[in-house]
Design an enzyme around this catalytic site. Structure first.
Site, PDB file in Angstrom:
ATOM      1  N   ARG A  60      -0.129   4.429  -0.552  1.00  0.00           N
ATOM      2  CA  ARG A  60      -0.890   5.670  -0.426  1.00  0.00           C
ATOM      3  C   ARG A  60      -0.343   6.566   0.682  1.00  0.00           C
ATOM      4  NH1 ARG A  60      -6.797   3.040  -0.264  1.00  0.00           N
ATOM      5  NH2 ARG A  60      -5.625   1.576   1.020  1.00  0.00           N
TER       6      ARG A  60
ATOM      7  N   THR B 151     -14.926   3.749   7.093  1.00  0.00           N
ATOM      8  CA  THR B 151     -13.819   2.940   6.590  1.00  0.00           C
ATOM      9  C   THR B 151     -13.771   1.598   7.302  1.00  0.00           C
ATOM     10  OG1 THR B 151     -11.433   2.927   6.122  1.00  0.00           O
ATOM     11  CG2 THR B 151     -12.111   3.799   8.264  1.00  0.00           C
TER      12      THR B 151
ATOM     13  N   ASP C  17       0.858  -1.188   0.000  1.00  0.00           N
ATOM     14  CA  ASP C  17       0.000   0.000   0.000  1.00  0.00           C
ATOM     15  C   ASP C  17       0.889   1.231   0.000  1.00  0.00           C
ATOM     16  OD1 ASP C  17      -1.873   2.004   0.396  1.00  0.00           O
ATOM     17  OD2 ASP C  17      -3.047   0.861   1.842  1.00  0.00           O
TER      18      ASP C  17
END
Length: 200
Positions: free
Chosen positions: A128, A149, A126
Site C-alpha cells: 500500500r 488504527t 504490504d
C-alpha cells in the site's frame, strides 16, 4: 501523487448522515473517497481512519479478516463524536488487487499465513502507498488527526506527509475463530499493535 477532487454529496447511513467526497487518480485510473462528518477543516485534531478497500470484508461480510468490523466501528465512533473522517483507499489486498487476494486466500487455505501467501505470489507483505492521502487531506484542510488504527506504519506515513498525529486510537474489533491466525500474523510480522488481552 496528486488526486483530483471530483464532487461531494450527502451519504446517509445507519450511523447518521456523512458527506462523501470523490477523488480520482489519473495515473492509476483508480477512484478514492473520503467520508466525513462535521467540520473537519477548523484546525482541531480530526478523529480519522485510513481504510484500504476490502471488498470481501467490507461488502461481503467475510470474517477471515477484521476489515469490515473496523470500518463499521470507525463510522460508529465518528458519528458518536459528531466529527471525523475516513479515507477509503482503493488498495485491495494490501495493494495486490482483488483477484490476487483471492489467490492469496487459496494459499492461506493450504496453510500459508497472509504474509507468506503474498510473498509466494511475488508481492511484498504490504504494497500500500499512503502518499495518496496527501491530496485528500489538503482538500479537506486536515493537518492534525487522532488516527484510528492498530498499524504504526500508518502513523509514520502520515507524519511523513507533514500531518500531525496527536494520538493513535486503538481499533480492536471483529476478532473471531476464523481470523485469529490472521490477526496474530498482523501483530507478529506486520507490527500491528494489539492489547495483550486481545491477542489471546
Amino acid at each position: 501523487m496528486t488526486l483530483r477532487f471530483v464532487q461531494s454529496s450527502k451519504l446517509p447511513t445507519q450511523w447518521g448522515v456523512f458527506d462523501v467526497h470523490g477523488f480520482e487518480d489519473a495515473e492509476s485510473d483508480k477512484e478514492h473517497i473520503a467520508v466525513t462528518m462535521g467540520d473537519v477543516s477548523d484546525g482541531e485534531p480530526v478523529l480519522m481512519r485510513i481504510h484500504s478497500e476490502c471488498l470481501t470484508g467490507d461488502a461481503l461480510f467475510s470474517i477471515r479478516c477484521d476489515c469490515g468490523a473496523q470500518l463499521a466501528e470507525a463510522m460508529r465512533r465518528i458519528a458518536e463524536e459528531g466529527r471525523g473522517a475516513i479515507l477509503y483507499l482503493r488498495q485491495e489486498g494490501r495493494g495486490i488487487g482483488l483477484l490476487n487476494k483471492i489467490k492469496a486466500y487459496h494459499l492461506q487455505d493450504q496453510g500459508a499465513d497472509t504474509v507468506e501467501a503474498n510473498e509466494q505470489l511475488g508481492f511484498g507483505a504490504d504494497m500500500r502507498d499512503y502518499g495518496i492521502c496527501k491530496s485528500m487531506l489538503k482538500h479537506l484542510n486536515v493537518t492534525k488527526v487522532k488516527l484510528l488504527t492498530n498499524n504504526p506504519r500508518k502513523v509514520e506515513a502520515l507524519e511523513g506527509l507533514g500531518v500531525t498525529v496527536v494520538e493513535r486510537v486503538a481499533l480492536q474489533t471483529g476478532r473471531n475463530p476464523h481470523n485469529k491466525g490472521y490477526l496474530a500474523t498482523k501483530a507478529g510480522k506486520l507490527g500491528h499493535l494489539f492489547d495483550e488481552q486481545d491477542e489471546g
